[in-house]
Design a protein around this motif. Structure first.
Motif, short mmCIF file in Angstrom:
data_model
loop_
_atom_site.label_atom_id
_atom_site.label_comp_id
_atom_site.label_asym_id
_atom_site.label_seq_id
_atom_site.Cartn_x
_atom_site.Cartn_y
_atom_site.Cartn_z
N HIS A 168 -3.44 3.62 6.39
CA HIS A 168 -2.58 4.97 7.12
C HIS A 168 -1.50 5.07 5.82
CE1 HIS A 168 -4.38 3.19 10.71
NE2 HIS A 168 -4.43 4.35 11.10
N MET A 169 -1.23 4.24 4.92
CA MET A 169 -0.06 4.27 4.16
C MET A 169 -0.32 5.86 3.12
SD MET A 169 2.01 2.13 5.30
CE MET A 169 0.97 2.31 6.96
N PRO A 170 -1.52 6.03 2.44
CA PRO A 170 -1.63 7.02 1.82
C PRO A 170 -1.15 8.46 2.50
CG PRO A 170 -3.58 5.66 1.22
CD PRO A 170 -2.75 5.14 2.49
N LEU A 171 -1.48 8.47 3.84
CA LEU A 171 -1.17 9.43 4.55
C LEU A 171 0.32 9.60 4.72
CD1 LEU A 171 -1.67 11.99 6.63
CD2 LEU A 171 -2.10 10.32 8.24
N VAL A 172 0.87 8.65 5.18
CA VAL A 172 2.55 8.25 5.27
C VAL A 172 3.38 8.97 4.04
CG1 VAL A 172 4.54 6.79 5.40
CG2 VAL A 172 2.69 6.60 6.90
N ALA A 173 2.70 8.41 2.52
CA ALA A 173 3.36 8.80 1.48
C ALA A 173 3.19 10.40 1.32
CB ALA A 173 2.55 8.09 0.55
N ALA A 174 1.84 11.05 1.65
CA ALA A 174 1.61 12.30 1.51
C ALA A 174 2.75 13.10 2.28
CB ALA A 174 0.20 12.69 1.70
N TRP A 175 2.79 12.58 3.55
CA TRP A 175 3.94 13.23 4.30
C TRP A 175 5.13 13.34 3.87
CZ3 TRP A 175 1.72 10.60 9.36
CH2 TRP A 175 0.88 11.23 9.92
N MET A 176 5.68 12.27 3.03
CA MET A 176 7.01 12.12 2.57
C MET A 176 6.94 13.04 1.33
SD MET A 176 7.70 7.99 2.80
CE MET A 176 9.52 8.31 2.30
N ASP A 177 6.03 13.14 0.69
CA ASP A 177 6.16 14.19 -0.59
C ASP A 177 6.07 15.59 -0.11
OD1 ASP A 177 5.73 14.53 -3.27
OD2 ASP A 177 3.73 15.11 -3.14
N ARG A 178 5.49 15.61 0.86
CA ARG A 178 5.37 17.30 1.54
C ARG A 178 6.78 17.56 1.97
NH1 ARG A 178 0.81 17.44 5.92
NH2 ARG A 178 1.93 19.32 6.45
N ALA A 227 0.75 -1.28 -0.18
CA ALA A 227 -0.06 -0.08 0.07
C ALA A 227 0.75 1.17 0.02
CB ALA A 227 -0.84 -0.04 1.17
N LEU A 228 1.96 1.18 0.70
CA LEU A 228 2.84 2.40 0.76
C LEU A 228 3.42 2.41 -0.54
CD1 LEU A 228 4.31 4.51 2.41
CD2 LEU A 228 6.36 2.81 3.10
N ALA A 229 3.85 1.36 -1.17
CA ALA A 229 4.61 1.54 -2.59
C ALA A 229 3.45 2.16 -3.51
CB ALA A 229 4.94 0.08 -2.81
N ALA A 230 2.16 1.69 -3.45
CA ALA A 230 1.20 2.33 -4.64
C ALA A 230 1.13 3.83 -4.20
CB ALA A 230 0.03 1.59 -4.19
N ALA A 231 0.96 4.09 -2.94
CA ALA A 231 0.82 5.71 -2.50
C ALA A 231 1.99 6.39 -2.88
CB ALA A 231 0.39 5.66 -1.08
N LEU A 232 3.08 6.04 -2.79
CA LEU A 232 4.23 6.80 -3.25
C LEU A 232 4.37 6.88 -4.87
CD1 LEU A 232 7.06 5.24 -0.89
CD2 LEU A 232 6.42 7.38 -0.68
N THR A 233 3.91 5.78 -5.45
CA THR A 233 3.96 5.95 -6.85
C THR A 233 2.72 7.06 -7.33
OG1 THR A 233 4.65 3.55 -7.09
CG2 THR A 233 3.58 4.62 -8.90
N ASP A 234 1.86 7.04 -6.65
CA ASP A 234 0.75 8.17 -6.87
C ASP A 234 1.47 9.57 -6.77
OD1 ASP A 234 -0.91 5.99 -7.54
OD2 ASP A 234 -1.99 6.26 -5.49
N HIS A 235 2.36 9.79 -5.91
CA HIS A 235 2.94 10.97 -5.63
C HIS A 235 4.42 11.27 -6.52
CE1 HIS A 235 0.57 12.49 -2.30
NE2 HIS A 235 0.47 11.26 -1.96
N GLY A 236 4.45 10.38 -7.47
CA GLY A 236 5.44 10.53 -8.54
C GLY A 236 6.71 9.91 -8.01
N PHE A 237 6.91 9.25 -6.97
CA PHE A 237 8.20 8.54 -6.57
C PHE A 237 8.64 7.44 -7.44
CE2 PHE A 237 6.98 10.96 -2.73
CZ PHE A 237 8.18 11.29 -2.42
N ASP A 238 9.75 7.22 -7.79
CA ASP A 238 10.20 6.13 -8.57
C ASP A 238 10.62 4.90 -7.75
OD1 ASP A 238 11.27 4.60 -10.79
OD2 ASP A 238 12.98 5.88 -10.98
N LEU A 239 10.22 3.96 -8.03
CA LEU A 239 10.37 2.71 -7.07
C LEU A 239 11.32 1.84 -7.98
CD1 LEU A 239 6.98 2.09 -5.18
CD2 LEU A 239 8.98 3.84 -4.69
#
Length: 421
Positions: free
Chosen positions: A377-387, A296-308
């Motif tokens: 909770h993982m989309p929120l974690v990814a959003a925090w990382m993006d911010r 779930a974290l990987a998917a959310a990070l991808t949605d924020h444009g992170f390259d995995l």
């Protein structure tokens, strides 16, 4: 407050007690996302803080070089039997001090200086003790390294076989420290058998997933299996070696007297506790949740444009290449720490940056899962990382402080083993 309470320590050495209390609160207030870290249970903390730290017990149960082993022998045998039962292994050695000495014991047991070892390169996710030139394993032996494919971030087993046939290694190592994908133990075993090599599986990162059925097991395929006892296994900082029956004597002699003297009996007790906990039905749910959270974290990070690296994960670990974000791994990790998110900067395959200032971040979900966080909770974690990355690029320290407050507020609802608010 630290649990168990540090009553005697606070009275005799308040400076040290205050530092430990500070660390306990730090662990409580931050999203701990270093893939190799976790929280142990209070029971494990209690076991590692007992009078067992007073005892020397060189040798093995029933064959010690010191007297007074009536209870230590039983503790070590209990840990051994629990390891064998949990992983289905013929033999287990629970004395190794940590993962690196456990790996060194395998070299000592089966190799002579100069022998060829086939391992995954450090830059592709291997470990220092897998033949890195800065490690004794790279100085005393002849390592040849397989890598992941540039296009996929995955190992091509046909190329591993080609290298094995060409190099004829005496030892083949699979596993590592930054591998987000399932390891193909049967394929490695087939290659090792074809070239007459010993196969070692280093499952330090995934041992808890293996124990919980969330990752395939190397037992039965690998001749020897090494692992730390913390990380996903959620035990104290120690290690184990598991082996096929025919290799038991060689492994035990390599550990003692080959590499070390007396084992750390308090750690052995903590390992026994962790193995007992991992044998409970709830641990299977825990292991599955680790993987679900990572996906779930990987998917959310991808949605924020992170390259995995490899495009995602099959286990507890996500490896992020920050090149497209315009920031290095080190400044990103430092900004995330200020924002209450603990990670580590890490190289990525074919990285063009220096090891101390690499392109990537290594993330893991074991500790978050222990606290009780789930996929939601993982989309929120990814959003925090993006911010946080955006704030770091803009030198916006107020935004980092704001995120840290939000992180602390979320975590206040999730108890931490070893700490009472």
């Amino acid at each position: 407050m630290h649990e168990p309470k540090l009553i005697q320590l606070a009275a005799s050495d308040p400076d040290l007690a205050a530092l430990i209390e500070g660390e306990a609160q730090r662990q409580h207030d931050k999203l701990r996302m270093i893939a190799s870290e976790n929280y142990v249970s209070t029971a494990v903390l209690e076991a590692t803080g007992t009078v067992l730290t007073n005892k020397y017990s060189e040798g093995y149960a029933g064959k010690r070089y010191y007297e007074g082993q009536q209870f230590v022998d039983q503790i070590e045998l209990l840990a051994i039997e629990r390891a064998k039962a949990l992983f289905g292994a013929d033999h287990a050695n629970v004395q190794t001090y940590s993962g690196s000495p456990a790996n060194l014991a395998i070299y000592l047991a089966f190799l002579d200086p100069g022998d060829t070892v086939l391992t995954m390169s450090l830059s592709s996710g291997g470990h220092l003790t897998h033949g890195s030139p800065v490690s004794v394993t790279g100085k005393w032996f002849r390592p040849v390294h397989y890598t992941v494919e540039r296009e996929t971030g995955r190992v091509d087993m046909s190329k591993v076989r080609e290298m094995a046939l060409a190099e004829r290694p005496k030892l083949i190592i699979c596993g590592g420290t930054a591998i987000p994908r399932t390891i193909d133990f049967p394929a490695f075993a087939e290659i090792a058998q074809e070239v007459g090599a010993i196969l070692m599986a280093d499952i330090a990162h995934i041992a808890g997933l293996v124990a919980g059925g969330a990752h395939p097991s190397p037992v039965g395929f690998a001749d020897v299996v090494t692992t730390t006892t913390h990380k996903t296994l959620r035990g104290p900082r120690g290690a184990m070696i598991m082996a096929k029956a025919e290799h038991a004597t060689a492994v035990d002699k390599a550990v003692f007297p080959g590499l070390q003297g007396g084992p750390h009996d308090h750690t052995t007790a903590g390992i026994a506790v962790a193995l007992h906990e991992a044998a409970q039905p709830s641990f299977k749910d825990y292991a599955a949740q680790i993987v679900a959270n990572a996906k779930a974290l990987a998917a959310a990070l991808t949605d924020h444009g992170f390259d995995l690296v490899s495009g995602g994960t099959d286990n507890h670990l996500v490896l992020v290449d920050l090149t497209n974000k315009g920031i290095g791994g080190k400044p990103a990790a430092k900004a995330l720490d200020i924002a209450g998110i603990e990670t580590n900067f890490n190289g990525v395959p074919f990285d063009t940056r220096r090891p101390l200032d690499p392109s990537g971040l290594r993330l893991g979900t074991p500790a978050l899962t222990t606290r009780g966080l789930t996929e939601k909770h993982m989309p929120l974690v990814a959003a925090w990382m993006d911010r946080t990355v955006s704030a770091a690029l803009n030198d916006d320290t107020s935004e980092l402080a704001k995120i840290a407050g939000e992180v602390k507020e979320l975590l206040s609802a999730f108890p931490m083993p070893g700490y009472t608010a």
